[in-house]
Design a protein around this motif. Structure first.
Motif, short mmCIF file in Angstrom:
data_model
loop_
_atom_site.label_atom_id
_atom_site.label_comp_id
_atom_site.label_asym_id
_atom_site.label_seq_id
_atom_site.Cartn_x
_atom_site.Cartn_y
_atom_site.Cartn_z
N ARG A 89 0.77 -1.09 -0.19
CA ARG A 89 0.11 -0.05 -0.04
C ARG A 89 0.87 1.22 -0.02
NH1 ARG A 89 -1.34 -3.24 4.16
NH2 ARG A 89 -0.77 -1.59 5.66
N GLU B 242 -8.15 0.28 12.47
CA GLU B 242 -8.96 -0.52 11.52
C GLU B 242 -8.32 -0.42 10.07
OE1 GLU B 242 -13.01 -0.13 11.52
OE2 GLU B 242 -13.14 -0.54 13.58
N ASP B 243 -7.75 0.63 9.58
CA ASP B 243 -7.15 0.88 8.32
C ASP B 243 -6.14 1.70 8.24
OD1 ASP B 243 -8.47 3.58 8.12
OD2 ASP B 243 -10.21 2.55 7.69
N ASP B 244 -5.67 2.11 7.18
CA ASP B 244 -4.56 3.08 7.06
C ASP B 244 -4.72 4.48 7.63
OD1 ASP B 244 -3.04 0.75 6.51
OD2 ASP B 244 -3.15 1.33 4.61
N GLN C 109 -7.07 5.51 9.60
CA GLN C 109 -7.12 5.43 11.01
C GLN C 109 -5.80 5.46 11.75
OE1 GLN C 109 -10.39 5.93 12.54
NE2 GLN C 109 -9.08 6.46 14.17
#
Length: 181
Positions: free
Chosen positions: A11, A62-64, A66
């Motif tokens: 990513r 939970e994700d990049d 965040q």
């Protein structure tokens, strides 16, 4: 370091992308103590943050977006904690920053919010400008610190960030303190 870990996992974001993702992430989901020894040189910073959140009974990002927001909010809270320590010696009414961080407008705004003070972002190359002016003073090209300040002020277009949501940030700071202590 989080960006590097994300890239290693396929990513690849640039900083503006990460900031945009952080802007839309949910606020105050978790906090980290940026001075915790687990963040000194981990193999994977994102995993180190997840482990820290687990250790402190927090929901980990939970994700990049965040993840980026947790880091930025935690930095702003650390600045506030440091500000409180400085205020034991001197009243502070505004914050000035220099360096590459002035380009991170979200962090600048978070810092103004967390500290509940205006933040003035000045030189991206503040260290180099300060060094140059110190040399000019030593060489007699400028006569005083007052003159240096006048030259520096005329040489940039500062951007001011005013604090916002101070009650919400005050509550979040209490949560931050309970986690890092």
């Amino acid at each position: 370091q989080c960006r590097k870990a994300m890239k290693q996992e396929g990513r690849d974001y640039d900083y503006p992308q990460l900031i945009k993702m952080a802007t839309s992430a949910k606020p105050f989901e978790a906090f980290i103590d940026i001075d915790d020894s687990s963040f000194l040189n981990p193999e994977n910073m994102c995993k180190a943050i997840e482990l820290y959140c687990q250790k402190t009974n927090q929901t980990f990002p939970e994700d990049d977006g965040q993840m980026a927001r947790v880091v930025l909010e935690s930095l702003a809270m650390k600045y506030r904690l440091t500000l409180a320590e400085l205020r034991e010696f001197k009243e502070i009414e505004e914050i000035y920053i220099t360096g590459g961080g002035i380009h991170n407008e979200l962090l600048c705004q978070f810092t103004a919010n967390a500290c509940n003070l205006p933040l003035i972002a000045t030189f991206a190359e503040g260290s180099a400008a300060g060094n140059l002016m110190a040399q000019a003073l030593g060489a007699g090209k400028v006569k005083s610190q007052k003159e240096i300040r006048e030259i520096m002020a005329a040489s940039c277009s500062p951007k001011t960030y005013m604090p916002d949501d101070s009650i919400i940030w005050q509550e979040a700071f209490r949560k931050y303190l309970s986690i890092i202590k």
